[in-house]
Design an enzyme around this catalytic site. Structure first.
Site, PDB file in Angstrom:
ATOM      1  N   HIS A 132       1.046  -1.130  -0.044  1.00  0.00           N
ATOM      2  CA  HIS A 132      -0.383  -0.316   0.227  1.00  0.00           C
ATOM      3  C   HIS A 132       1.201   1.580   0.061  1.00  0.00           C
ATOM      4  O   HIS A 132       2.428   1.373   0.339  1.00  0.00           O
ATOM      5  CB  HIS A 132      -1.010   0.208   1.116  1.00  0.00           C
ATOM      6  CG  HIS A 132      -1.410  -1.128   0.972  1.00  0.00           C
ATOM      7  ND1 HIS A 132      -1.400  -2.538   1.797  1.00  0.00           N
ATOM      8  CD2 HIS A 132      -3.100  -1.170   1.393  1.00  0.00           C
ATOM      9  CE1 HIS A 132      -2.110  -3.186   1.769  1.00  0.00           C
ATOM     10  NE2 HIS A 132      -3.275  -2.090   1.983  1.00  0.00           N
ATOM     11  N   ASP A 137       2.543   1.986   3.262  1.00  0.00           N
ATOM     12  CA  ASP A 137       3.243   1.303   3.582  1.00  0.00           C
ATOM     13  C   ASP A 137       4.577   1.152   3.386  1.00  0.00           C
ATOM     14  O   ASP A 137       5.601   1.061   4.195  1.00  0.00           O
ATOM     15  CB  ASP A 137       3.007  -0.087   3.118  1.00  0.00           C
ATOM     16  CG  ASP A 137       1.986  -1.351   3.177  1.00  0.00           C
ATOM     17  OD1 ASP A 137       1.241  -0.665   4.485  1.00  0.00           O
ATOM     18  OD2 ASP A 137       1.788  -1.596   2.460  1.00  0.00           O
TER      19      ASP A 137
END
Length: 440
Positions: free
Chosen positions: A101, A104
């Site tokens: 993501h 992340d």
């Protein structure tokens, strides 16, 4: 630069008889299975979020892990340190792909400007890491569910400004995925649903979500991204009900908005469990609907009502999943991403390897069982015999629209039809599958 996993050089295949728990017993990347390298069949990926972002916290406890990149300090410097460790892990685990993501890999920052600046810097870091390691991006995505602004959803939010912020994240993550050579882009609607119907306009939210997905497709074609767009179904959690409940539900949604030729599915095992389905069912359904794209390989606990995201460890379950995938021609742009995390009590950093090694061996053994089942064709033969009548004159006339309902009723009366039930032989078929699973 000092390594983080300094007690391990690389995980390698040592065969079924090895006693080395940091080696593969069944996953041999170069082994030919059904004429293709095992690595090319399975297309393994490790995920950034569970592996490097989760700190071991849960609803009842604070973080249990001591990860150097999760300490206090400059957020961007810590993100770069996390990338160092992540790519060390990918290389040593011997996985060809990874997934992420946006937040992340990059700190979100305190404003949209900071988000864009941080992410741009980290995309450059990831590009360099990919070039140095040879590890590729299976898919990227945007986290449009964690920040408080997304409390009522992203695309389905009652505030169009939140919708716009989500659009910014998605377009930025799509562009990054394209830049990094990603082979897919995933859309998971973590909060695209409702908690109560008392404050929800279902038709309005469905229209918003449909328009958002149409814009995603438009952007894909405008930028020339050649990867596959994927929706990941999940029935609930964190919302009470999500609009992408399961494979069949998503198919209906895509048909409504004319997107069934543009978007496929990323099927997660644990999400199937939460929807009251088997993993096998969701994979077979996605294939039957022409929507199969990729897999998040994990497992849930049928006794628990939430997403436990455990590593897959059942060859019995996954052999049938791999059988369906092989029968459908295998992966194209998709693969097996381990959307799984170690348990909160697994605080040794090498537990990350044990979890992935066991999962990779499980899927490799499942692949070999599935390939043998497909090669010998015993299951297929029995299914074909069961439906053989539909290849006859009557069956074909029905399927080709050459008979009306009234004409069928007349046919049955004229031919004095008295069909008898034929055994489904379920027990025989279960025994047959066990033969392949436990054949020594």
């Amino acid at each position: 630069m000092p390594t983080y996993f300094d007690q391990l050089e690389r995980v390698r295949y040592e065969g079924p008889k090895t006693t080395n728990l940091l080696a593969f017993r069944h996953y041999n990347p170069d082994e030919l299975v059904a004429g293709k390298r095992m690595e090319d069949h399975l297309r393994f990926a490790a995920c950034y979020w569970h592996t490097f972002c989760w700190n071991g916290s849960d609803m009842f406890g604070v973080g249990a892990f001591e990860r150097p990149w999760q300490q206090a300090g400059d957020a961007l410097s810590l993100a770069k340190r996390k990338a160092d460790v992540a790519f060390e892990f990918f290389h040593k685990l011997n996985v060809p792909y990874y997934c992420f993501h946006d937040v992340d890999v990059s700190p979100e920052g305190a404003s949209l400007k900071e988000y864009l600046n941080n992410f741009a810097q980290m995309v450059e870091v990831l590009a360099q890491k990919q070039q140095e390691s040879g590890v590729k991006l299976l898919w990227g995505t945007a986290n449009c569910f964690t920040h408080p602004r997304y409390g009522a959803g992203a695309a389905t939010n009652p505030d169009p400004e939140v919708f716009s912020w989500a659009a910014t994240q998605v377009v930025t993550a799509m562009n990054a995925t394209h830049q990094l050579g990603g082979e897919n882009y995933v859309l998971w609607g973590g909060r695209e649903g409702y908690e109560t119907l008392l404050n929800t306009d279902l038709r309005q939210e469905r229209e918003q979500l449909g328009r958002f997905m149409q814009m995603v497709v438009e952007h894909k074609h405008k930028t020339g991204f050649r990867g596959t767009l994927l929706i990941e179904p999940k029935p609930q959690e964190p919302t009470k009900h999500q609009y992408d409940y399961d494979a069949a539900t998503v198919y209906g949604f895509l048909k409504q908005f004319g997107l069934e030729k543009e978007i496929k599915l990323n099927i997660e095992a644990n999400h199937a469990t939460l929807a009251g389905h088997s993993f096998h069912h969701e994979i077979a359904s996605a294939i039957a609907l022409g929507l199969f794209g990729s897999v998040d390989a994990n497992r849930g606990d049928p006794q628990l009502g939430w997403d436990t995201d455990q590593f897959p460890n059942s060859v019995e379950e996954n052999a049938l999943v791999m059988y369906e995938i092989l029968k459908a021609g295998g992966f194209t742009t998709g693969g097996l991403n381990f959307d799984a995390k170690v348990r909160r009590q697994s605080t040794d950093k090498y537990d990350l390897f044990y979890g992935h090694i066991g999962a990779m061996d499980t899927m490799a053994l499942s692949l070999k069982v599935a390939a043998k089942m497909l090669e010998e064709g015993e299951l297929d033969k029995r299914v074909a015999r069961r439906y053989a009548g539909w290849n006859g004159e009557l069956g074909q006339q029905i399927l080709k629209g050459q008979m009306t309902l009234a004409e069928l009723a007349q046919y049955a009366e004229q031919h004095n039809l008295a069909p008898q039930h034929q055994s489904g032989h379920q027990e025989q078929l279960e025994n047959l599958v066990n033969y392949y699973l436990f054949d020594k």
